[in-house]
Design a protein around this motif. Structure first.
Motif, PDB file in Angstrom:
ATOM      1  N   HIS A 116       3.847  -5.490   7.134  1.00 44.62           N
ATOM      2  CA  HIS A 116       4.509  -4.255   6.313  1.00 44.62           C
ATOM      3  C   HIS A 116       3.547  -3.385   5.870  1.00 44.62           C
ATOM      4  O   HIS A 116       3.628  -2.092   5.808  1.00 44.62           O
ATOM      5  N   PHE A 118       1.949   4.444  10.380  1.00 40.44           N
ATOM      6  CA  PHE A 118       2.601   5.569  10.059  1.00 40.44           C
ATOM      7  C   PHE A 118       2.176   6.801   9.610  1.00 40.44           C
ATOM      8  O   PHE A 118       2.359   7.821   9.870  1.00 40.44           O
ATOM      9  N   SER A 119       0.993   6.513   8.760  1.00 40.04           N
ATOM     10  CA  SER A 119       0.231   7.356   8.283  1.00 40.04           C
ATOM     11  C   SER A 119      -0.914   7.996   9.136  1.00 40.04           C
ATOM     12  O   SER A 119      -1.300   9.111   8.947  1.00 40.04           O
ATOM     13  N   LYS A 145       2.535  -1.320   8.943  1.00 40.61           N
ATOM     14  CA  LYS A 145       3.351  -0.479   9.391  1.00 40.61           C
ATOM     15  C   LYS A 145       3.036   0.892   8.673  1.00 40.61           C
ATOM     16  O   LYS A 145       3.129   1.791   9.224  1.00 40.61           O
ATOM     17  N   VAL A 146       2.692   0.776   7.180  1.00 34.76           N
ATOM     18  CA  VAL A 146       2.417   2.061   6.533  1.00 34.76           C
ATOM     19  C   VAL A 146       1.224   2.798   6.822  1.00 34.76           C
ATOM     20  O   VAL A 146       1.179   3.954   7.223  1.00 34.76           O
ATOM     21  N   ILE A 170       0.923  -1.180   0.033  1.00 41.83           N
ATOM     22  CA  ILE A 170      -0.008  -0.072   0.173  1.00 41.83           C
ATOM     23  C   ILE A 170       0.864   1.114   0.103  1.00 41.83           C
ATOM     24  O   ILE A 170       2.028   1.219   0.611  1.00 41.83           O
ATOM     25  N   ASP A 171       0.563   2.119  -0.890  1.00 41.93           N
ATOM     26  CA  ASP A 171       1.350   3.421  -0.698  1.00 41.93           C
ATOM     27  C   ASP A 171       0.157   4.525  -0.527  1.00 41.93           C
ATOM     28  O   ASP A 171      -0.819   4.340   0.274  1.00 41.93           O
ATOM     29  N   SER A 172       0.791   5.936  -0.557  1.00 37.80           N
ATOM     30  CA  SER A 172      -0.062   6.980  -0.066  1.00 37.80           C
ATOM     31  C   SER A 172      -1.339   7.236  -1.127  1.00 37.80           C
ATOM     32  O   SER A 172      -2.337   7.616  -0.484  1.00 37.80           O
TER      33      SER A 172
END
Lengths: 148, 113
Positions: B84, B91-92, B87-88, B54-56
């Protein structure tokens, strides 16, 4: 610093190519002494940089060019450069602020991820002339820090 | 990335499979927007078990959907997130808005199988 290995490729600014770009860079970086977590973080920052080029530099116009150069250097250093020829960033300082985005529908976390998961981030950009994002990850320094 | 959507009354379960980047984010947003047009969704459950990345852009899609569902008094839960990916998400800061569970809740999911 001497380059031990490098790869350079370019592709069209299609959303379908974001996955291709991060997978290529992740696969290339995996020849370094690194963990799966390291590779996941590298894939994430590449995804962010390429998405920025597609969304912000080219306004999702899918016929434009994005270049990536990845170098493995001495002393466990990985350098990634993502370059576009789009509209450029007017205010880099502002763009680097967490949660800042010119698009209200986006979270503005791209550069925050790049800063957080890499050891160095350099942005070279001029309005109308494109943007080059240079990312450095120092695996040796990270390993030494982890064992200190 | 594949997406399977099931709806039971006002609860929607979206089962995602693959990588959640800009490409998938737009597909997910479009589908949920369409469903919200027809009928308010009270609960959205996103099955993340097979999401490997996953990204932004993916996070942005979830936040966009959260705002719309929250506006009609609903909520979102994410199940089965891989470490993982979690974690993203953490973090967001998205975990402050959306309930994130690392293990799939079989009793909930059984309702939709």
């Amino acid at each position: 610093m001497n380059v031990k290995n490098y790869v350079r490729f370019e592709f069209l600014s299609l959303a379908e190519n974001i996955s291709f770009a991060r997978s290529c860079v992740g696969a290339f970086a995996s020849q370094m002494d690194c963990t799966l977590d390291d590779i996941e973080e590298i894939k994430l920052v590449v995804s962010e940089a390429v998405s920025n080029s597609i969304i912000h530099a080219y306004d999702k116009e899918d016929t434009q060019r994005i270049e990536i150069m990845v170098s493995i250097m001495e002393m466990g250093i990985l350098e990634i450069i993502v370059k576009d020829y789009g509209k450029g960033i007017e205010d880099i300082k502002q763009a680097l602020k967490p949660a800042y985005s010119t698009d209200p529908g986006r979270m503005g976390l791209g550069f925050t991820f790049m800063k957080s998961f890499m050891d160095e981030l350099e942005i070279i950009s001029q309005p109308g002339e494109g943007t080059s994002v240079r990312l450095i990850r120092n695996f040796l320094a990270r390993a030494e820090k982890a064992h200190a | 990335m594949d997406m399977e959507v099931k709806q039971l009354r006002n609860t929607v379960v979206v089962k995602l499979d693959g990588e959640m980047d800009m490409l998938m984010a737009e597909k997910l947003k479009k589908d949920i927007d369409q469903r919200l047009l027809n009928k308010p969704i009270a609960n959205l459950i996103i099955d993340m078990e097979k999401v490997t990345f996953i990204d932004s852009s993916g996070l942005g899609a979830i936040i966009g959907i959260y705002k719309k569902i929250n506006a009609v008094g609903g909520g979102i839960a994410m199940l089965g997130t891989q470490p993982h990916v979690k974690k993203v998400l953490v973090f967001s800061g998205i975990d402050k808005l959306v309930n994130i569970y690392s293990n799939e809740c079989d009793d909930i999911m059984d309702e939709f199988r």
